[in-house]
Design an enzyme around this catalytic site. Sequence first.
Site, PDB file in Angstrom:
ATOM      1  N   ASP A   9       0.872  -1.164   0.000  1.00 21.68           N
ATOM      2  CA  ASP A   9       0.000   0.000   0.000  1.00 21.68           C
ATOM      3  C   ASP A   9       0.922   1.231   0.000  1.00 21.68           C
ATOM      4  O   ASP A   9       2.112   1.112   0.323  1.00 21.68           O
ATOM      5  CB  ASP A   9      -0.863  -0.037   1.266  1.00 21.68           C
ATOM      6  CG  ASP A   9      -1.591   1.261   1.504  1.00 21.68           C
ATOM      7  OD1 ASP A   9      -2.220   1.762   0.559  1.00 21.68           O
ATOM      8  OD2 ASP A   9      -1.526   1.779   2.646  1.00 21.68           O
ATOM      9  N   ASP A  11      -0.238   5.111   0.820  1.00 20.77           N
ATOM     10  CA  ASP A  11      -0.527   6.152   1.813  1.00 20.77           C
ATOM     11  C   ASP A  11      -0.601   5.560   3.213  1.00 20.77           C
ATOM     12  O   ASP A  11      -1.392   4.657   3.481  1.00 20.77           O
ATOM     13  CB  ASP A  11      -1.832   6.866   1.461  1.00 20.77           C
ATOM     14  CG  ASP A  11      -1.704   7.595   0.138  1.00 20.77           C
ATOM     15  OD1 ASP A  11      -0.782   8.421   0.027  1.00 20.77           O
ATOM     16  OD2 ASP A  11      -2.490   7.318  -0.780  1.00 20.77           O
TER      17      ASP A  11
HETATM   18  C1  XBP Z   1      -5.278   6.170   0.565  1.00 16.33           C
HETATM   19  C2  XBP Z   1      -6.494   6.868   0.232  1.00 16.33           C
HETATM   20  C3  XBP Z   1      -6.442   7.906  -0.776  1.00 16.33           C
HETATM   21  C4  XBP Z   1      -5.677   9.139  -0.394  1.00 16.33           C
HETATM   22  C5  XBP Z   1      -5.962  10.239  -1.376  1.00 16.33           C
HETATM   23  O1  XBP Z   1      -5.489   4.807   0.365  1.00 16.33           O
HETATM   24  O2  XBP Z   1      -7.543   6.589   0.766  1.00 16.33           O
HETATM   25  O3  XBP Z   1      -7.740   8.290  -1.048  1.00 16.33           O
HETATM   26  O4  XBP Z   1      -6.092   9.591   0.885  1.00 16.33           O
HETATM   27  O5  XBP Z   1      -5.694   9.823  -2.648  1.00 16.33           O
HETATM   28  P1  XBP Z   1      -4.273   3.774   0.309  1.00 16.33           P
HETATM   29  P2  XBP Z   1      -6.470  10.385  -3.922  1.00 16.33           P
HETATM   30  O6  XBP Z   1      -3.636   3.835   1.654  1.00 16.33           O
HETATM   31  O7  XBP Z   1      -4.914   2.481   0.025  1.00 16.33           O
HETATM   32  O8  XBP Z   1      -3.348   4.204  -0.790  1.00 16.33           O
HETATM   33  O9  XBP Z   1      -6.976  11.755  -3.601  1.00 16.33           O
HETATM   34  O10 XBP Z   1      -5.433  10.386  -5.024  1.00 16.33           O
HETATM   35  O11 XBP Z   1      -7.596   9.432  -4.204  1.00 16.33           O
HETATM   36 MG    MG Z   2      -2.999   3.145   3.419  1.00 22.20          MG
END
Ligand code: XBP
Ligand code: MG
Length: 254
Positions: A9, A11
Amino acid sequence: MALEALIFDVDGTLADTERDGHRVAFNQAFVEAGLDWRWDVALYGELLAVTGGKERMRHYIDRYRPDYLKPADFETLVARLHVAKTRHYTALLGCGGIPLRPGVRRLLEEARTRGVRLAIATTTTPDNVTALLHHAISPEAASWFEVIGAGDVVVAKKPAPDIYYYVLDRLRLAPAQCMAFEDSENGLRAAQAAGLKTVITVNAYTRAHDFRGAAIVLDHLGESGRPFQVLSGYAVNGATYFDLKLLGQLQADA
Ligand code: XBP
Ligand code: MG
């Protein structure tokens, strides 16, 4: 079954991108568009229950802003805001303010040295992934990852397993040949539903999530001078940081 690939993953897992990255960029996009939408640190924690930036903005309006009268072209507005937010976010990364979490670079480098394949499964946009890899690792780091599954490439975002199915399909591997790395309950549910064992590294927003079913829950991956804390899931025998040896033990277990 032998371990063939690590699927990360982005973020919250590779880097702490939410509070000082995505959140700030959303607010910049709202100001620029002349909207009075403001996401403070606490509210953003609640909004993180919904993955995907466009999905999160729709949820905010539906759930928190009954006073806001949606224009006929609301979907166009959401799409425009998301493009602007991505621009602000990638500019922010360009300033170099968001580093990798402890142990991430070490584990990626160990995997590369040992011929373990790397992939990404995320709900954020491809542009955001490549910008993070470029600025937090190196300009060619995107090429370290054989598959980058990101954003709208699947219809249903996490906790749906679709992005993991997408990545497994392109890797041509079975779930038992891979290990997933996540930081949130939505991420864990997605990986689990795709049949993947999952290592969790928590952060301030996700520490209280329900991580039942994870192979192990850590505060971070750890470094030689900075030991991890095991929060639950597996009795580690003397290890102080997460490496492929420990991963092999987790894989053999259960
Ligand atoms: C992270 C998210 C994303 C980011 C924002 O999910 O939920 O929505 O917060 O990204 P993960 P975008 O940890 O699964 O990557 O604004 O580009 O959608
Ligand atoms: Mg995440």
